[in-house]
Scaffold this motif. Structure first.
Motif, mmCIF file in Angstrom:
data_model
loop_
_atom_site.group_PDB
_atom_site.id
_atom_site.type_symbol
_atom_site.label_atom_id
_atom_site.label_comp_id
_atom_site.label_asym_id
_atom_site.label_seq_id
_atom_site.Cartn_x
_atom_site.Cartn_y
_atom_site.Cartn_z
ATOM 1 N N ASP A 125 0.837 -1.212 0.000
ATOM 2 C CA ASP A 125 0.000 0.000 0.000
ATOM 3 C C ASP A 125 0.871 1.262 0.000
ATOM 4 O OD1 ASP A 125 -1.881 -1.972 0.306
ATOM 5 O OD2 ASP A 125 -3.050 -0.901 1.810
ATOM 6 N N ILE A 126 2.044 1.171 0.607
ATOM 7 C CA ILE A 126 2.963 2.330 0.600
ATOM 8 C C ILE A 126 3.451 2.559 -0.837
ATOM 9 C CG2 ILE A 126 5.164 3.227 1.530
ATOM 10 C CD1 ILE A 126 2.747 3.108 3.516
ATOM 11 N N GLY A 127 3.693 1.449 -1.556
ATOM 12 C CA GLY A 127 4.057 1.580 -2.973
ATOM 13 C C GLY A 127 2.923 2.189 -3.774
ATOM 14 N N ALA A 128 1.707 1.710 -3.522
ATOM 15 C CA ALA A 128 0.546 2.200 -4.288
ATOM 16 C C ALA A 128 0.295 3.680 -3.991
ATOM 17 C CB ALA A 128 -0.692 1.363 -3.956
ATOM 18 N N ILE A 129 0.477 4.095 -2.747
ATOM 19 C CA ILE A 129 0.262 5.523 -2.420
ATOM 20 C C ILE A 129 1.278 6.374 -3.176
ATOM 21 C CG2 ILE A 129 0.383 7.292 -0.613
ATOM 22 C CD1 ILE A 129 -0.969 5.497 1.283
ATOM 23 N N GLN A 169 9.511 6.814 -5.722
ATOM 24 C CA GLN A 169 9.684 5.945 -4.548
ATOM 25 C C GLN A 169 8.601 4.870 -4.556
ATOM 26 O OE1 GLN A 169 7.120 6.546 -2.068
ATOM 27 N NE2 GLN A 169 7.857 5.399 -0.297
ATOM 28 N N GLY A 170 7.362 5.270 -4.846
ATOM 29 C CA GLY A 170 6.260 4.310 -4.856
ATOM 30 C C GLY A 170 6.389 3.320 -6.002
ATOM 31 N N TYR A 171 6.773 3.831 -7.162
ATOM 32 C CA TYR A 171 6.888 2.960 -8.346
ATOM 33 C C TYR A 171 8.004 1.934 -8.127
ATOM 34 C CZ TYR A 171 6.765 1.702 -13.324
ATOM 35 O OH TYR A 171 6.637 1.036 -14.520
ATOM 36 N N GLU A 172 9.061 2.365 -7.468
ATOM 37 C CA GLU A 172 10.174 1.440 -7.199
ATOM 38 C C GLU A 172 9.707 0.292 -6.299
ATOM 39 O OE1 GLU A 172 14.640 2.373 -5.974
ATOM 40 O OE2 GLU A 172 13.427 1.929 -4.216
#
Ligand code: BYC
Length: 318
Positions: A125-129, A169-172
């Motif tokens: 979810d941190i990636g998705a945000i 950062q999220g896409y990574e």
């Protein structure tokens, strides 16, 4: 009386000429009350969104999967707090105090973005945000860099520089998970499925159902409509999802050659209105936490104010 009307008309004419020339409106310029109120509403909601948006991400600081991931997340959340502060300061130049702005948030008069009323269940979810939510915010904020109110426009330039790092950062995170085990790939897809539709809602209602868009265009506060920006976001995100192997959870998503963008399926506007009117999954939790922390921080504000008053007295008594 007649003279007052003439003066008012002259002021309005000057304001409109400035807007039409594309000049920035600055805090000391005369502006119609409607313009001032429109900006206070939008800018304060934007500031509240930045600060409330720290909560769902803050939930994962202590559980980040590596020291590197934790450092990056901490820096990102700190940036969001900073964005809130620029925006509160910019809103204050319109003649409203910070405490009144916070009071409007606490009493439910001022909204904040729908998106921060959803829970962060796991690390994906941190990636998705970062990828989707910051990605949507950038599309909106790049457009707002050319908004007509000078302090808001300048705040956006600065904020956008930091947001593009947040989006990467999220896409990574998502790309790493998609290159990982089957379980990690499923987690990433599940996060995508849960965050996609609320991210599309961030752009607000469809153009025909957006009550503020008319004035916003007239005063050049908005440079693109809600639907234009939503399409821009979808078009760039579909390609990014393909590159890492994620599926967009919309069976009606289809490239429209004639329009030059993707058509998308129906957005659940009942869910949107329920959420922005205080009844989303985490609204009560988000607001209660903000009120608690704000009250606990009262002594800091009092100490800062006492220090300022003492300094002022020392300067004026000498
Ligand atoms: N959420 O006439 P409309 C971030 C409301 S944070 C809630 O289209 P407008 C980040 C709208 O307020 C970045 N409410 O309005 C932080 C209005 O209700 P009121 C957040 C929404 O203003 C931490 C009603 O619906 N970005 O990036 O012309 C971690 C009718 O709407 C929403 C901003 O705040 C919504 N999504 O257009 C990670 C952008 N949409 O006020 C990331 C600045 C609509 O009459 N704001 N409503 O009670 C804007 O650009 C515009 O205000 C909007 C809406 C496009 C959002």
């Amino acid at each position: 009386m007649e003279k007052t009307d003439t003066v008012l008309e002259e002021m309005l004419k000057n304001f409109e000429e400035k807007i039409n020339r594309g000049d920035a409106i600055e805090p000391k310029d005369k502006m119609p009350d409607g313009y001032r109120k429109h900006l206070i509403r939008q800018m304060s909601q934007h500031a509240h969104s930045e600060v409330i948006g720290m909560q769902p991400e803050g939930n994962w600081i202590t559980r980040a999967p590596s020291l590197r991931a934790k450092q990056i997340l901490l820096a990102k959340i700190q940036d969001e707090g900073g964005h809130g502060l620029y925006l509160y300061s910019a809103a204050e130049t319109l003649g409203i105090s910070r405490s009144e702005l916070i009071n409007q948030l606490h009493t439910g008069k001022a909204k904040y973005s729908n998106i921060f009323n959803y829970p962060t269940l796991n690390w994906a979810d941190i990636g998705a945000i970062g990828w989707l939510v910051d990605g949507a915010a950038i599309v909106n904020q790049v457009s707002l860099q050319r908004t007509s109110y000078g302090p808001y426009s300048r705040a956006m330039v600065r904020i956008c520089k930091e947001e593009s790092f947040h989006q990467r950062q999220g896409y990574e995170i998502m790309a790493k998970m998609m290159a990982g085990t089957k379980e990690q790939q499923e987690m990433a897809q599940d996060a995508m499925n849960r965050w996609w539709w609320p991210s599309l809602m961030m752009f607000g209602p469809h153009d025909g159902d957006s009550p503020h868009t008319g004035d916003a265009f007239k005063w050049k506060i908005k440079r693109h409509s809600n639907d234009e920006l939503r399409h821009k976001f979808i078009d760039k995100t579909v390609q990014q999802a393909e590159v890492i192997g994620l599926t967009i959870p919309d069976k009606d998503l289809k490239w429209n050659e004639a329009k030059g963008h993707y058509d998308h399926g129906a957005i659940n506007w009942d869910e949107f209105y329920r959420t922005i009117n205080g009844n989303g999954p985490c609204n009560r939790q988000r607001l209660a936490h903000h009120i608690k922390v704000h009250n606990e921080g009262a002594w800091v504000r009092e100490a800062a104010e006492a220090y300022r008053a003492k300094k002022e007295k020392a300067i004026f008594n000498n």
